[in-house]
Design a protein around this motif. Structure first.
Motif, PDB file in Angstrom:
ATOM      1  N   LEU A 123       0.869  -1.166   0.177  1.00 46.08           N
ATOM      2  CA  LEU A 123       0.029  -0.066  -0.134  1.00 46.08           C
ATOM      3  C   LEU A 123       0.921   1.230  -0.021  1.00 46.08           C
ATOM      4  CD1 LEU A 123      -2.637  -1.150   2.781  1.00 46.08           C
ATOM      5  CD2 LEU A 123      -2.838  -1.066   0.216  1.00 46.08           C
ATOM      6  N   TRP A 150     -11.516  -5.325   0.191  1.00 47.37           N
ATOM      7  CA  TRP A 150     -10.918  -4.673   1.221  1.00 47.37           C
ATOM      8  C   TRP A 150     -11.430  -3.432   1.552  1.00 47.37           C
ATOM      9  CZ3 TRP A 150      -7.051  -6.976   3.911  1.00 47.37           C
ATOM     10  CH2 TRP A 150      -6.346  -8.092   3.277  1.00 47.37           C
ATOM     11  N   SER A 166     -12.216  -1.213  -1.757  1.00 48.05           N
ATOM     12  CA  SER A 166     -11.400  -1.538  -3.114  1.00 48.05           C
ATOM     13  C   SER A 166     -12.284  -1.910  -4.313  1.00 48.05           C
ATOM     14  CB  SER A 166     -10.430  -2.845  -2.694  1.00 48.05           C
ATOM     15  OG  SER A 166     -11.456  -3.809  -2.352  1.00 48.05           O
ATOM     16  N   LEU A 168      -7.162  -1.946   8.019  1.00 41.80           N
ATOM     17  CA  LEU A 168      -7.269  -2.213   7.063  1.00 41.80           C
ATOM     18  C   LEU A 168      -8.286  -3.673   7.355  1.00 41.80           C
ATOM     19  CD1 LEU A 168      -6.581  -3.139   3.966  1.00 41.80           C
ATOM     20  CD2 LEU A 168      -4.560  -4.374   4.967  1.00 41.80           C
ATOM     21  N   PRO A 205      -2.339  -3.688   9.370  1.00 40.33           N
ATOM     22  CA  PRO A 205      -1.934  -3.188   7.984  1.00 40.33           C
ATOM     23  C   PRO A 205      -0.192  -3.086   8.016  1.00 40.33           C
ATOM     24  CG  PRO A 205      -2.997  -1.286   9.354  1.00 40.33           C
ATOM     25  CD  PRO A 205      -3.109  -2.938  10.149  1.00 40.33           C
ATOM     26  N   PHE A 248      -4.962   4.321  10.614  1.00 37.06           N
ATOM     27  CA  PHE A 248      -5.241   3.597   9.620  1.00 37.06           C
ATOM     28  C   PHE A 248      -5.528   2.302   9.640  1.00 37.06           C
ATOM     29  CE2 PHE A 248      -4.009   1.007   5.904  1.00 37.06           C
ATOM     30  CZ  PHE A 248      -4.712   1.718   4.854  1.00 37.06           C
ATOM     31  N   TYR A 288      -9.801   5.501   7.416  1.00 38.47           N
ATOM     32  CA  TYR A 288      -8.769   6.751   7.707  1.00 38.47           C
ATOM     33  C   TYR A 288      -9.463   7.424   8.915  1.00 38.47           C
ATOM     34  CZ  TYR A 288      -7.263   5.670   3.120  1.00 38.47           C
ATOM     35  OH  TYR A 288      -6.610   5.062   1.771  1.00 38.47           O
ATOM     36  N   TYR A 333     -10.348   0.347   3.457  1.00 33.71           N
ATOM     37  CA  TYR A 333      -9.241   1.161   4.125  1.00 33.71           C
ATOM     38  C   TYR A 333     -10.003   2.046   4.894  1.00 33.71           C
ATOM     39  CZ  TYR A 333      -7.374  -1.115  -0.065  1.00 33.71           C
ATOM     40  OH  TYR A 333      -7.149  -2.194  -1.001  1.00 33.71           O
TER      41      TYR A 333
END
Length: 203
Positions: free
Chosen positions: A56, A126, A121, A172, A189, A170, A130, A128
């Motif tokens: 990533l 997936w 994704s 995952l 992650p 972050f 934040y 992600y």
């Protein structure tokens, strides 16, 4: 002439004998011929862990991979829970960028994560996440397609980060395409951000 005739007769006899020998060879045993090797098909699903393609991108501008530390499993709230993500410290207002391409699935405000973004994704396997952002990049909206490196927001200390503890949380999550933005299996992650194995885990 007689010698030449004898030679020709002898050659003819040898040819006939060889032809008869070929006719009398036993048949090869049925069902025991060596099979032609067949290449095994690559496993499709289930046999191989689904992983993001390659590393990533580091989702905080100006932060080197080598500077990221693994905080997965660290105690939180006096040991009442474990940390499920990687914290990346940075100055307040540092640009947060997409670690991988996808679709902005949810912009969400929560007590824990503060100002957050969930990006899914393209294959929807997936998510992600934040968190602790101070705000979103101008115009960012749900349903927006983002590419790796696109600006998403800014490092902050919202939620339960603690005043002045500026960092990006972050995380995952591995999902199935039908799962919602808040569902799935949390995955550390750290190896995907740094390319380094987690000590003692074999990963």
């Amino acid at each position: 002439m007689r010698r030449l005739g004898l030679i020709l007769i002898l050659l003819a006899a040898l040819l006939i004998a060889g032809w008869l020998a070929l006719l009398n060879l036993p048949d090869a045993p049925r069902g025991k011929a060596s099979p032609t090797p067949v290449a095994k098909a690559e496993p499709t699903t289930g046999a191989r862990e689904r992983r993001p393609a390659g590393l990533l991108a580091v989702p905080v501008a100006g932060v080197a991979r080598a500077a990221i530390t693994d905080s997965w499993g660290d105690p939180r709230e006096n040991g009442l829970r474990q940390h499920h993500g990687t914290d990346i410290p940075a100055a307040a207002g540092t640009v947060v960028t997409a670690a991988a391409p996808g679709t902005v699935e949810k912009l969400f405000e929560s007590n824990a994560g503060g100002t957050t973004i969930y990006v899914r994704s393209p294959a929807r396997d997936w998510t992600y996440y934040y968190a602790h952002l101070s705000g979103y990049a101008p115009g960012l909206h749900e349903g927006q397609q983002v590419r790796t490196g696109d600006p998403l927001g800014y490092v902050g200390d919202t939620g339960d980060a603690g005043a002045g503890n500026y960092h990006l949380h972050f995380s995952l999550t591995r999902t199935t395409p039908d799962q919602r933005w808040y569902e799935g299996e949390g995955i550390d992650p750290f190896p995907y951000l740094t390319g380094r194995r987690v000590a003692g885990s074999g990963r």
